[in-house]
Design a protein around this motif. Structure first.
Motif, mmCIF file in Angstrom:
data_model
loop_
_atom_site.group_PDB
_atom_site.id
_atom_site.type_symbol
_atom_site.label_atom_id
_atom_site.label_comp_id
_atom_site.label_asym_id
_atom_site.label_seq_id
_atom_site.Cartn_x
_atom_site.Cartn_y
_atom_site.Cartn_z
ATOM 1 N N GLY A 1 0.750 -1.139 0.000
ATOM 2 C CA GLY A 1 0.095 0.002 0.048
ATOM 3 C C GLY A 1 0.688 1.296 0.149
ATOM 4 O O GLY A 1 2.053 1.243 -0.190
ATOM 5 N N LEU A 2 0.163 2.296 0.052
ATOM 6 C CA LEU A 2 0.728 3.748 -0.173
ATOM 7 C C LEU A 2 0.438 4.500 1.240
ATOM 8 O O LEU A 2 -0.924 4.333 1.867
ATOM 9 C CB LEU A 2 0.165 4.254 -1.088
ATOM 10 N N ALA A 3 1.044 5.550 1.783
ATOM 11 C CA ALA A 3 1.063 6.442 2.748
ATOM 12 C C ALA A 3 1.151 7.892 2.392
ATOM 13 O O ALA A 3 2.072 8.017 1.679
ATOM 14 C CB ALA A 3 1.706 5.825 4.053
ATOM 15 N N LEU A 4 0.438 8.693 2.892
ATOM 16 C CA LEU A 4 0.570 10.031 2.837
ATOM 17 C C LEU A 4 0.724 10.757 4.170
ATOM 18 O O LEU A 4 0.294 10.351 5.183
ATOM 19 C CB LEU A 4 -0.721 10.978 2.199
ATOM 20 N N TRP A 5 1.957 11.595 4.121
ATOM 21 C CA TRP A 5 2.486 11.914 5.449
ATOM 22 C C TRP A 5 2.184 13.586 5.691
ATOM 23 O O TRP A 5 2.630 14.119 4.689
ATOM 24 C CB TRP A 5 3.858 11.574 5.605
ATOM 25 N N VAL B 1 6.778 0.946 7.873
ATOM 26 C CA VAL B 1 5.345 1.502 7.784
ATOM 27 C C VAL B 1 5.461 2.131 6.466
ATOM 28 O O VAL B 1 5.354 3.416 5.890
ATOM 29 C CB VAL B 1 4.988 2.651 8.805
ATOM 30 N N PHE B 2 4.778 1.053 5.495
ATOM 31 C CA PHE B 2 4.490 1.421 4.016
ATOM 32 C C PHE B 2 5.795 2.275 3.205
ATOM 33 O O PHE B 2 5.603 3.335 2.933
ATOM 34 C CB PHE B 2 3.345 2.359 3.916
ATOM 35 N N GLY B 3 7.028 1.828 3.820
ATOM 36 C CA GLY B 3 8.144 2.501 3.355
ATOM 37 C C GLY B 3 8.717 3.523 4.078
ATOM 38 O O GLY B 3 9.949 4.177 3.765
ATOM 39 N N HIS C 1 6.158 11.482 14.310
ATOM 40 C CA HIS C 1 5.584 12.777 14.823
ATOM 41 C C HIS C 1 4.492 13.387 13.715
ATOM 42 O O HIS C 1 5.007 13.899 12.940
ATOM 43 C CB HIS C 1 6.390 13.673 15.607
ATOM 44 N N GLY C 2 3.097 13.091 13.881
ATOM 45 C CA GLY C 2 2.260 13.929 12.946
ATOM 46 C C GLY C 2 1.122 13.064 12.679
ATOM 47 O O GLY C 2 0.638 12.353 13.232
ATOM 48 N N LEU C 3 0.928 13.316 11.212
ATOM 49 C CA LEU C 3 -0.149 12.586 10.658
ATOM 50 C C LEU C 3 0.126 11.397 9.447
ATOM 51 O O LEU C 3 0.967 11.873 8.834
ATOM 52 C CB LEU C 3 -1.316 13.686 10.101
ATOM 53 N N ALA C 4 -0.660 10.533 9.555
ATOM 54 C CA ALA C 4 -0.347 9.476 8.146
ATOM 55 C C ALA C 4 -1.827 9.040 7.748
ATOM 56 O O ALA C 4 -2.774 8.988 8.548
ATOM 57 C CB ALA C 4 0.402 8.624 8.942
ATOM 58 N N ILE C 5 -1.786 9.111 6.560
ATOM 59 C CA ILE C 5 -2.915 8.466 5.998
ATOM 60 C C ILE C 5 -2.769 7.390 5.121
ATOM 61 O O ILE C 5 -1.825 7.391 4.055
ATOM 62 C CB ILE C 5 -3.822 9.547 4.981
#
Length: 320
Positions: free
Chosen positions: A96-100, A111-113, A119-123
């Motif tokens: 899968g893919l993650a946006l940070w 964690v998905f690369g 610290h922060g947000l991941a989708i």
């Protein structure tokens, strides 16, 4: 057929509020080399004239691309045009893919690369169910906020640290697929446009989210025994023109700790195909309420029993 129109903007000012220093768009500057002025990439990532491929459809690959410029906007919206595709059939592809939006950048990890305990947000756009007992339909989109103390559990598909999520049929589509992430006045909203309808569909909506300024935007992907091509076509960041209370002017937004004020802990989250919270394991306050109710029930029963016993005693005396 001509180019497909872009999805309707959620932003108030459309392109006039596009922040180019935080946006990745064609033609990519320095395409095919490591000399992208505003972006760094690493590991398996390659940049072509048409897309940024984070991982090829090959096993055990990682890749990521990160903005070099920290974002100091308090209210923003990120639109991502992506494509996840490969030769694998149902449940034979991943991961899968993650946006940070995180303090750390350009750090490879599990964690998905990208790195864990961030610290922060991941989708997360998770395409493979690692938990065989799950009731969720994959691909599955979820959100996680971390202050560095939480670990993403791949074996449970991140269920214990997930804030909310939804299923989305976003893999191997013949049309464009988009995702929007909006953060404004403590509210996090995630929407998808993956059905070729040119309209946004609600996925995640959470209030009480606190994210600091000065963090970095990025995207990453990973493959394991199963694989996919994970492509980013564009990432566009828009500034939202939002009024804040006067007291917010005295806040140092760079010092805020990433956090979420929830009515219940993410650890109460159990499998739910809708992605919403349901009743889960008993937490401390639930046990307390159950014990309190049980104690009150015992007291009531004791009082009623005493009254009934006394009435019987009085009745028996009348027969003597």
């Amino acid at each position: 057929a001509g180019p497909r129109p872009v999805p309707a903007e959620l932003t108030d000012g459309n392109n006039e509020h596009l922040k180019r220093e935080h946006s990745l768009m064609k033609p990519y500057q320095g395409a095919g080399s490591a000399a992208m002025p505003l972006w760094d990439f690493q590991d398996s990532t390659i940049v072509t004239s048409q897309y940024v491929r984070l991982t090829p459809d090959e096993r055990s690959r990682r890749g990521s691309i990160w903005n070099r410029v920290p974002c100091f906007l308090k209210d923003w919206e990120l639109h991502v045009h992506f494509k996840i595709h490969g030769a694998g059939k149902k449940n034979l592809h991943g991961d899968g893919l993650a946006l940070w939006y995180t303090q750390e950048r350009l750090t490879s990890g599990p964690v998905f690369g990208s790195k864990d305990n961030f610290h922060g947000l991941a989708i997360f756009l998770d395409t493979y169910p690692n938990d065989e007992a799950t009731e969720r339909v994959f691909p599955y989109i979820s959100a996680m906020v971390n202050n560095g103390s939480l670990t993403y559990d791949h074996s449970k598909d991140g269920r214990w640290t997930e804030l909310a999520g939804c299923s989305a049929d976003l893999r191997n589509q013949n049309h464009d697929t988009f995702l929007a992430v909006r953060y404004s006045r403590g509210r996090l909203t995630v929407m998808t446009d993956v059905e070729d309808k040119n309209e946004w569909k609600n996925c995640i909506d959470i209030a009480g989210v606190q994210l600091p300024t000065g963090y970095f935007f990025g995207a990453s992907a990973g493959t394991g025994d199963l694989s996919d091509n994970h492509d980013i076509i564009s990432m566009k960041l828009f500034q939202l023109m939002v009024e804040h209370p006067v007291e917010d002017e005295s806040v140092d937004w760079t010092k805020i700790e990433p956090s979420v004020s929830l009515l219940k802990s993410p650890k109460d989250n159990v499998d739910d195909p809708t992605g919403n919270f349901r009743s889960g394991p008993l937490t401390g306050w639930k046990v307390f309420l159950l014990l309190l109710c049980a104690l009150l029930g015992i007291i009531v029963c004791a009082v009623v029993g005493a009254v009934v016993f006394q009435k019987r005693q009085e009745r028996n005396k009348r027969f003597y």
